[in-house]
Write a protein that holds these residues in place. Structure first.
Motif, PDB file in Angstrom:
ATOM      1  N   THR A 279       0.883  -1.150   0.135  1.00 32.41           N
ATOM      2  CA  THR A 279       0.156   0.099   0.036  1.00 32.41           C
ATOM      3  C   THR A 279       0.809   1.114   0.077  1.00 32.41           C
ATOM      4  OG1 THR A 279      -1.856  -1.200   1.138  1.00 32.41           O
ATOM      5  CG2 THR A 279      -1.914   1.185   1.216  1.00 32.41           C
ATOM      6  N   LEU A 280       1.817   1.171   0.909  1.00 31.81           N
ATOM      7  CA  LEU A 280       2.760   2.322   1.068  1.00 31.81           C
ATOM      8  C   LEU A 280       3.590   2.705  -0.535  1.00 31.81           C
ATOM      9  CD1 LEU A 280       4.304   2.034   4.456  1.00 31.81           C
ATOM     10  CD2 LEU A 280       2.444   3.684   3.836  1.00 31.81           C
ATOM     11  N   THR A 281       3.724   1.448  -1.115  1.00 34.19           N
ATOM     12  CA  THR A 281       4.634   1.466  -2.258  1.00 34.19           C
ATOM     13  C   THR A 281       3.679   2.168  -3.297  1.00 34.19           C
ATOM     14  OG1 THR A 281       5.916  -0.338  -1.924  1.00 34.19           O
ATOM     15  CG2 THR A 281       5.661   0.133  -4.332  1.00 34.19           C
ATOM     16  N   LEU A 282       2.493   1.688  -3.566  1.00 33.57           N
ATOM     17  CA  LEU A 282       1.233   2.099  -4.405  1.00 33.57           C
ATOM     18  C   LEU A 282       1.414   3.532  -4.158  1.00 33.57           C
ATOM     19  CD1 LEU A 282      -1.352  -0.710  -4.389  1.00 33.57           C
ATOM     20  CD2 LEU A 282       0.383  -0.208  -6.217  1.00 33.57           C
ATOM     21  N   PHE A 283       1.298   4.162  -3.034  1.00 29.89           N
ATOM     22  CA  PHE A 283       0.972   5.572  -2.863  1.00 29.89           C
ATOM     23  C   PHE A 283       2.509   6.272  -2.856  1.00 29.89           C
ATOM     24  CE2 PHE A 283      -3.071   4.054  -1.524  1.00 29.89           C
ATOM     25  CZ  PHE A 283      -3.845   4.956  -1.983  1.00 29.89           C
ATOM     26  N   GLY A 284       3.165   5.529  -3.231  1.00 29.52           N
ATOM     27  CA  GLY A 284       4.921   6.324  -3.171  1.00 29.52           C
ATOM     28  C   GLY A 284       5.255   6.666  -1.956  1.00 29.52           C
ATOM     29  N   ALA A 285       4.774   6.080  -0.822  1.00 31.76           N
ATOM     30  CA  ALA A 285       5.253   6.632   0.411  1.00 31.76           C
ATOM     31  C   ALA A 285       6.023   5.456   1.179  1.00 31.76           C
ATOM     32  CB  ALA A 285       3.780   7.071   1.318  1.00 31.76           C
ATOM     33  N   ASP A 286       6.621   4.353   0.571  1.00 31.80           N
ATOM     34  CA  ASP A 286       7.561   3.414   1.365  1.00 31.80           C
ATOM     35  C   ASP A 286       8.815   3.876   1.635  1.00 31.80           C
ATOM     36  OD1 ASP A 286       8.464   1.317   2.216  1.00 31.80           O
ATOM     37  OD2 ASP A 286       8.222  -0.085   0.736  1.00 31.80           O
ATOM     38  N   VAL A 287       9.225   4.504   2.984  1.00 34.73           N
ATOM     39  CA  VAL A 287      10.243   5.223   3.317  1.00 34.73           C
ATOM     40  C   VAL A 287      11.497   4.204   3.486  1.00 34.73           C
ATOM     41  CG1 VAL A 287       9.239   7.184   4.324  1.00 34.73           C
ATOM     42  CG2 VAL A 287       9.739   5.068   5.825  1.00 34.73           C
ATOM     43  N   THR A 288      10.943   2.927   3.425  1.00 33.80           N
ATOM     44  CA  THR A 288      12.072   1.621   3.690  1.00 33.80           C
ATOM     45  C   THR A 288      12.584   1.243   2.394  1.00 33.80           C
ATOM     46  OG1 THR A 288      10.311   0.055   3.746  1.00 33.80           O
ATOM     47  CG2 THR A 288      10.655   1.245   5.781  1.00 33.80           C
ATOM     48  N   ALA A 289      11.767   1.745   1.167  1.00 38.54           N
ATOM     49  CA  ALA A 289      12.382   1.219  -0.138  1.00 38.54           C
ATOM     50  C   ALA A 289      13.760   1.230  -0.371  1.00 38.54           C
ATOM     51  CB  ALA A 289      11.341   1.624  -1.016  1.00 38.54           C
TER      52      ALA A 289
END
Length: 568
Positions: A279-289
């Motif tokens: 979900t965070l990846t889809l919204f561009g908000a995955d800070v751990t990527a």
């Protein structure tokens, strides 16, 4: 005169609006094309390009083709064919189609978020939804949203379906349109059953039941539209199944069954964690990527935090709508909220999630959440000049993030050099692994055909290899007794590639572009064809050549298993 002037002014404004919308769409497309280029084309996207090329050359039913459990026959494949008609067969087809798809998705989300609102409120609703989706996250976000057909493209006609429900009149022809469009989408991608058919049927029945519960039975007639939508969703699912079966009976393409099952209780926590990260990846908000190549870590983290408010707004909007379901005034909002619940529940309960790329199975969460944010918070924000100014600033930041991503260097296409080398050495038809096969064919523009094979150990029905995560009932054709060795890989491939009566393959390519593994067992290559007459090494690849056709030596039955599989 005044009437004529008003009409002329109205037409001028309409023309200006259309021109502005066209300019925005062109700008978005250009940026998304650059973003797509930051991720290399793979064999999945290449396979779809080859399927579309076959369509374009008269094989309308894709006779002889075995696709995956998703056909894309009525959605992305026609889009790919249109791009190929203009640009020919090359890797840019995949990137161009992905950019077109995501541009349309952002615009469709904005239109659905706007609803019937006009003026400042309408623009605020639309821009809020579009802003949340504007700048996909580099790395896995690009892989899921802008690299190949993988359920994200399905959301374009799904949002179109919801637009029809949201803005169409409560008439029988609206219901008929819903049935027809949903049938088309399910033929292309069965995930539309989860994303659209189930939520629409559930919400239609819920609205009708809620409305007639406190009153007399006569109220049932007033709910004919909601009940008809539920019936249309069920009918579309059945019709799509009949159409797919009909194509197969006419000698057209075959699709593999969806191989899934319920996850064990012990696997659910891991799936929940993947769902959160997805979900965070889809919204561009995955800070751990992981930081993609070509970008500093601090910039990537800053961009992820910049996207976090959009994710928060989408989650909050979902909570607001879910709390008030059913809402008689917003059937579409209820369908979107229920769609998110069904999508996430199916993801968490399934055995499919294993890697970050499996986020593609829940791709609908992004446009559904963005649209809900626009519909819920747009009216509130539009009433406050301060909020409008803040929204404009956030939009500028998102545009800057999009520009940053579009300025990243393009990813290298490692198979491009291999395709050129093979063509230069007059090696035009050979065998390889799925990872390198169709993408090499695409890179060569179709002048080199590298067909995938599966290398299997001797098997019996009791010791049949199963794909990872498949249920115990899985029974693919490869479960028959075989002597092992190389068999055709009928997975995103055409049977004619392996027919020795019409085709000839005289070499095997082993190795991978990144040098990570040698996926074909060398001993079994030699057992199949004996010592090669010539052996070449190019980059991380080994190319073995024989002065004979290798296709008659392949065993059977063909394997429908995806991926690169050696000894199972």
């Amino acid at each position: 005169m005044g009437f004529v002037a008003r009409r002329s002014g109205g037409a001028g404004r309409a023309l200006l609006t259309v021109a502005a919308a066209g300019a925005v769409a062109a700008g978005l497309f250009a940026c998304y094309l650059r973003l797509s280029a930051t991720f290399p084309v793979g064999s999945d996207g290449a396979s779809n390009a080859l399927e579309a090329w076959s369509l374009l050359h008269g094989n309308w039913l894709l006779r002889g083709w075995t696709l995956t459990d998703v056909s894309f026959y009525t959605t992305e494949l026609p889009e790919y064919a249109a791009v190929e008609l203009a640009r020919g067969l090359n890797p840019d087809v995949v990137r161009t189609a992905a950019a077109v798809t995501y541009t349309l998705l952002v615009l469709a989300a904005a239109a659905l978020a706007r609803g019937r609102a006009r003026g400042r409120e309408g623009w605020t609703r639309a821009l809020l939804a579009a802003g949340i989706m504007l700048a996909p996250q580099l790395g896995n976000g690009i892989h899921v949203l802008l690299s190949q057909p993988d359920h994200i493209g399905t959301q374009v006609p799904v949002l179109g379906l919801f637009l029809l429900i949201d803005r169409g009149p409560r008439r029988w022809y609206t219901v008929a349109g819903v049935w027809a469009l949903l049938t088309v989408v399910i033929v292309a991608d069965k995930i539309a059953i989860v994303d659209a058919a189930v939520p629409l049927a559930f919400v239609g029945l819920l609205h009708a039941t809620w409305a007639i519960a406190p009153g007399p039975a006569g109220r049932l007639r007033a709910q004919w539209f909601e009940l008809s939508l539920a019936a249309a969703a069920a009918a579309a699912t059945a019709t799509a199944g009949l159409l797919i079966a009909g194509v197969s009976r006419l000698g057209g393409f075959s699709v593999l069954p969806v191989q899934t099952g319920l996850a064990t209780p012990g696997r659910v926590p891991a799936n929940l964690w993947l769902a959160l990260h997805g979900t965070l990846t889809l919204f561009g908000a995955d800070v751990t990527a992981v930081t993609p190549a070509g970008g500093p870590a601090d910039a990537q983290a800053a961009l992820a935090w910049l996207h976090a408010p959009g994710a928060v707004l989408a989650i909050a909007a979902f909570a607001v709508v879910a709390w008030r379901v059913p809402c008689p005034r917003d059937l579409t909002g209820d369908v979107l909220a229920v769609g998110i619940v069904v999508n996430l529940a199916a993801f968490v309960a399934s055995v499919i999630p294993a890697t970050a790329f499996d986020t593609r199975e829940m791709a609908a969460v992004l446009p559904f959440g963005a649209v809900l944010a626009g519909r819920v918070f747009g009216p509130r924000l539009a009433r406050s000049p301060v909020a409008v100014a803040g929204l404009a600033l956030a939009g500028a930041c998102q545009a800057a993030a999009l520009g940053y991503g579009a300025a990243r260097p393009a990813a290298a296409d490692p198979e491009q050099a291999l395709a050129g080398w093979l063509g230069a050495h007059h090696l035009t038809s050979g065998l390889g692994t799925f990872t390198e096969s169709n993408v090499t064919t695409l890179d060569s523009g179709g002048t080199v055909r590298l067909a995938a094979v599966s290398w299997l150990p001797p098997t019996t029905p009791a010791a049949c290899p199963r794909p990872s995560g498949a249920p115990a009932s899985y029974d693919p054709p490869a479960c028959a007794d075989t002597a092992g060795g190389a068999v055709p890989r009928l997975y995103q491939s055409a049977a004619s590639w392996y027919d020795p009566a019409t085709a000839r393959s005289n070499f095997v390519v082993t190795g991978t572009a990144d040098g990570s593994a040698d996926l074909i067992p060398r001993a079994e290559i030699l057992a199949l064809a004996g010592p090669p007459d010539r052996t070449y090494r190019f980059a991380d690849f080994t190319i073995m050549v024989w002065n004979k056709n290798l296709l008659p030596l392949l065993g059977g039955p063909p394997s429908p298993a995806p991926g690169d599989i050696g000894h199972a």
